[in-house]
Design an enzyme around this catalytic site. Structure first.
Site, short mmCIF file in Angstrom:
data_model
loop_
_atom_site.label_atom_id
_atom_site.label_comp_id
_atom_site.label_asym_id
_atom_site.label_seq_id
_atom_site.Cartn_x
_atom_site.Cartn_y
_atom_site.Cartn_z
N TYR A 45 0.82 -1.22 0.00
CA TYR A 45 0.00 0.00 0.00
C TYR A 45 0.85 1.26 0.00
O TYR A 45 0.43 2.29 -0.55
CB TYR A 45 -1.01 -0.02 1.14
CG TYR A 45 -2.17 -0.95 0.84
CD1 TYR A 45 -3.17 -0.56 -0.04
CD2 TYR A 45 -2.22 -2.22 1.37
CE1 TYR A 45 -4.22 -1.42 -0.36
CE2 TYR A 45 -3.26 -3.09 1.06
CZ TYR A 45 -4.26 -2.68 0.19
OH TYR A 45 -5.29 -3.53 -0.14
N ASP A 49 -8.01 5.78 -4.59
CA ASP A 49 -7.24 7.00 -4.89
C ASP A 49 -8.08 8.25 -4.64
O ASP A 49 -9.29 8.16 -4.42
CB ASP A 49 -6.69 6.95 -6.34
CG ASP A 49 -7.80 7.05 -7.39
OD1 ASP A 49 -8.60 7.99 -7.34
OD2 ASP A 49 -7.85 6.18 -8.29
N HIS A 78 -14.55 1.59 -0.71
CA HIS A 78 -13.46 0.68 -0.33
C HIS A 78 -12.33 1.40 0.39
O HIS A 78 -11.21 0.91 0.40
CB HIS A 78 -12.95 -0.07 -1.57
CG HIS A 78 -13.97 -0.99 -2.17
ND1 HIS A 78 -13.89 -1.47 -3.46
CD2 HIS A 78 -15.11 -1.51 -1.65
CE1 HIS A 78 -14.93 -2.26 -3.70
NE2 HIS A 78 -15.69 -2.29 -2.62
N GLN A 92 -15.40 3.00 -6.04
CA GLN A 92 -14.73 1.84 -5.44
C GLN A 92 -13.23 2.11 -5.33
O GLN A 92 -12.50 1.31 -4.76
CB GLN A 92 -14.95 0.60 -6.33
CG GLN A 92 -16.41 0.18 -6.40
CD GLN A 92 -16.61 -0.91 -7.44
OE1 GLN A 92 -16.24 -2.06 -7.24
NE2 GLN A 92 -17.22 -0.57 -8.56
N GLY A 143 -16.21 2.75 -15.67
CA GLY A 143 -14.93 2.11 -15.38
C GLY A 143 -14.97 1.05 -14.30
O GLY A 143 -14.00 0.89 -13.56
N THR A 144 -16.05 0.31 -14.22
CA THR A 144 -16.07 -0.83 -13.29
C THR A 144 -16.61 -2.06 -14.00
O THR A 144 -17.58 -1.98 -14.75
CB THR A 144 -16.90 -0.55 -12.02
OG1 THR A 144 -17.03 -1.78 -11.29
CG2 THR A 144 -18.28 0.01 -12.30
N1 APR Z 1 -11.99 4.16 -19.23
C1 APR Z 1 -13.09 3.54 -18.73
N2 APR Z 1 -13.10 2.24 -18.35
C2 APR Z 1 -11.98 1.55 -18.51
C3 APR Z 1 -10.79 2.10 -19.03
C4 APR Z 1 -10.83 3.48 -19.41
N3 APR Z 1 -9.77 4.13 -19.92
N4 APR Z 1 -9.83 1.14 -19.05
C5 APR Z 1 -10.40 0.02 -18.56
N5 APR Z 1 -11.69 0.25 -18.22
C6 APR Z 1 -12.69 -0.65 -17.65
C7 APR Z 1 -12.51 -2.12 -17.92
O1 APR Z 1 -13.07 -2.46 -19.20
C8 APR Z 1 -13.27 -2.75 -16.76
O2 APR Z 1 -14.65 -2.93 -17.09
O3 APR Z 1 -12.62 -0.53 -16.24
C9 APR Z 1 -13.14 -1.72 -15.65
C10 APR Z 1 -12.21 -2.10 -14.53
O4 APR Z 1 -12.71 -3.22 -13.87
P1 APR Z 1 -11.96 -3.83 -12.62
O5 APR Z 1 -10.50 -3.94 -12.94
O6 APR Z 1 -12.67 -5.08 -12.23
O7 APR Z 1 -12.09 -2.69 -11.49
P2 APR Z 1 -13.28 -2.42 -10.46
O8 APR Z 1 -14.59 -2.82 -11.04
O9 APR Z 1 -13.11 -1.02 -9.98
O10 APR Z 1 -12.88 -3.41 -9.28
C11 APR Z 1 -13.65 -3.42 -8.14
O11 APR Z 1 -12.17 -4.95 -7.04
O12 APR Z 1 -10.00 -5.56 -6.56
C12 APR Z 1 -11.15 -4.98 -6.07
O13 APR Z 1 -11.38 -3.48 -4.29
C13 APR Z 1 -10.92 -3.56 -5.61
O14 APR Z 1 -12.33 -1.62 -5.85
C14 APR Z 1 -11.81 -2.74 -6.53
C15 APR Z 1 -12.87 -3.73 -6.90
#
Ligand code: APR
Length: 233
Positions: free
Chosen positions: A55, A91, A106, A88, A173-174
């Site tokens: 971290y 940052d 989170h 989520q 972006g999730t």
């Molecule tokens: N703009 C928008 N979306 C994007 C970009 C971009 N430039 N680049 C990638 N993505 C998308 C991907 O297609 C994906 O759908 O962002 C998403 C990221 O998904 P994850 O990596 O699963 O992230 P997230 O959903 O935030 O993860 C949730 O998982 O590991 C744990 O606690 C951690 O908060 C996190 C949680």
């Protein structure tokens, strides 16, 4: 006239264009670490110095990163809507872009907290590290103020209430892989308008048929979104 309630549900993808890696785009590894060896209560019990190191590195990275165009455009929404960002992400890029109301589901990498009292939270200076032996006022080791796999998401209830009042919801972006965060959109009203910005066609359980999808990166997608929303504002 009362402003419409707009809620943004953001994930790692909003910070990708700031150089911070997403989770599920990297083979189950998070910056070359196995998440279960650094982001669980078991990992903390087994090897707290590895967890702190991980971290501390993430914090250094966040401090060097800057908000990107996606964060900046989302911050502009405060001028037109009663806007809350529910993220989520750990940052602080939404805040640094100027968003007024940001709820971190989170936790926050810029905070340390007591390992015996989760309400005892201490803001860290940019560039600061948490070291073994750094203690809270009750004498317990400080840990990062982040929610690990297997820990309760204490902000879920307030977040659900905010989603339930939204006129407009923007998912950005999730991958919607991680619950309970991924289920928040289910608290929305049937008449709420739902947008999704992601280069991937992310499936929104139960509601997918009524989601307006903008299959672009956040920078470009947020520009399209703002044009759509401000036309109708
Ligand atoms: N703009 C928008 N979306 C994007 C970009 C971009 N430039 N680049 C990638 N993505 C998308 C991907 O297609 C994906 O759908 O962002 C998403 C990221 O998904 P994850 O990596 O699963 O992230 P997230 O959903 O935030 O993860 C949730 O998982 O590991 C744990 O606690 C951690 O908060 C996190 C949680």
């Amino acid at each position: 006239m009362e402003r419409k309630h707009l809620v943004v549900l953001s994930g790692a993808g909003i910070s990708a264009e700031s150089g911070l890696k997403t989770f599920r785009d990297s083979d189950g590894l998070w910056e070359n670490y196995n998440v279960y060896e650094v982001a669980t209560p078991e990992a903390w019990d087994a090897n707290p110095s590895l967890v702190l190191q991980f971290y501390n590195e993430r914090r250094d990275q966040v401090c060097k990163a800057s908000p990107n165009k996606g964060h900046t455009l989302l911050a502009l929404l405060d001028d037109y809507f009663d806007c809350t960002i529910i993220t989520q992400n750990i940052d602080d890029l939404h805040e640094r872009a100027g968003s007024e109301k940001v709820l971190h589901l989170h936790g926050e990498i810029m905070n340390a907290r007591s390992s015996v009292n989760e309400t005892a939270v201490y803001r860290l200076k940019p560039g600061a590290h948490i070291h073994m032996g750094d203690r809270c006022e009750w004498g317990s080791q400080l840990r990062p103020d982040v929610v690990w796999f297997g820990e309760a998401v204490t902000q879920l209830e307030p977040a659900a209430q905010i989603v339930a009042q939204a006129d407009i919801i923007v998912i950005v972006g999730t991958s919607l892989n991680v619950y309970p965060a991924a289920g928040l959109v289910q608290y929305s009203q049937p008449e709420a308008k739902i947008y999704l910005i992601d280069p991937q066609d992310v499936y929104v359980p139960y509601l997918d048929h009524r989601v307006v999808k903008i299959l672009k990166k956040a920078s470009e997608g947020c520009e399209i979104l703002l044009n759509l929303l401000l036309k109708n504002a």
